[in-house]
Design a protein around this motif. Structure first.
Motif: not given
Length: 189
Positions: A149-160
């Motif tokens: 839902l929030f692709p701009w909030a990428k933190f790690r490979r599979a986490k936002g």
């Protein structure tokens, strides 16, 4: 032999129902109904009232539920006591999801500011401790987000995630609120 049951009985998920019930009493139902009317939040709703939506969202915050399944299951475990909160039954996951998508967010914002004003009014104006300068505290919290839902909030490979920075004064009133991308972990001394 009959056994007495305590009103503060523990439920299957290990949480007590009484603190949640007392927190929900803090919100005035008449003022809530006025906000619903002002924002037209129950327009086109069929049976699922705004109060029935608000109670699960409040439960979500207090119980730190992370999914609709946890909210629905947690409320279902206290199904007999929901009538004290003004609800007939625990909502389903799909009903909560639909309400989260369709209800106006502006009503929640108005409810927040109304609650903040009430807290500021009820807060004591005099304290035991006096400081010559204004006492401020800084807090930063990480809010997990779904990458779908929030692709701009990428933190790690599979986490936002995003980071919420909050500056509070002595009266626990937000002075500055800043949301940034979660890039690095908080540094501890």
């Amino acid at each position: 032999m009959q056994t007495k049951t305590s009103p503060n009985k523990e439920h299957t998920n290990g949480t007590s129902f009484q603190p949640f019930q007392s927190n929900s009493r803090f919100f005035d139902r008449n003022e809530f109904a006025r906000l619903v009317s002002v924002h037209g939040a129950e327009r086109n709703s069929k049976g699922f009232k705004c109060w029935d939506h608000f109670v699960p969202m409040l439960f979500c915050q207090i119980a730190q539920a992370k999914s609709l399944r946890e909210i629905s299951g947690g409320l279902a475990s206290a199904n007999g006591k929901l009538r004290y909160l003004g609800m007939k039954q625990s909502p389903s996951k799909s009903t909560l999801s639909y309400a989260n998508q369709k209800r106006p967010w502006e009503m929640c914002r108005s409810l927040f500011y109304q609650t903040l004003n009430k807290c500021q009014y009820l807060a004591p104006t005099r304290h035991k401790f006096r400081f010559k300068i204004k006492l401020l505290s800084l807090d930063s919290s990480t809010i997990s987000l779904c990458l779908g839902l929030f692709p701009w909030a990428k933190f790690r490979r599979a986490k936002g995630a995003v980071k919420l920075h909050l500056l509070l004064d002595m009266m626990v009133t937000p002075q500055i609120l800043y949301i940034s991308q979660q890039v690095a972990r908080r540094m501890s001394p």
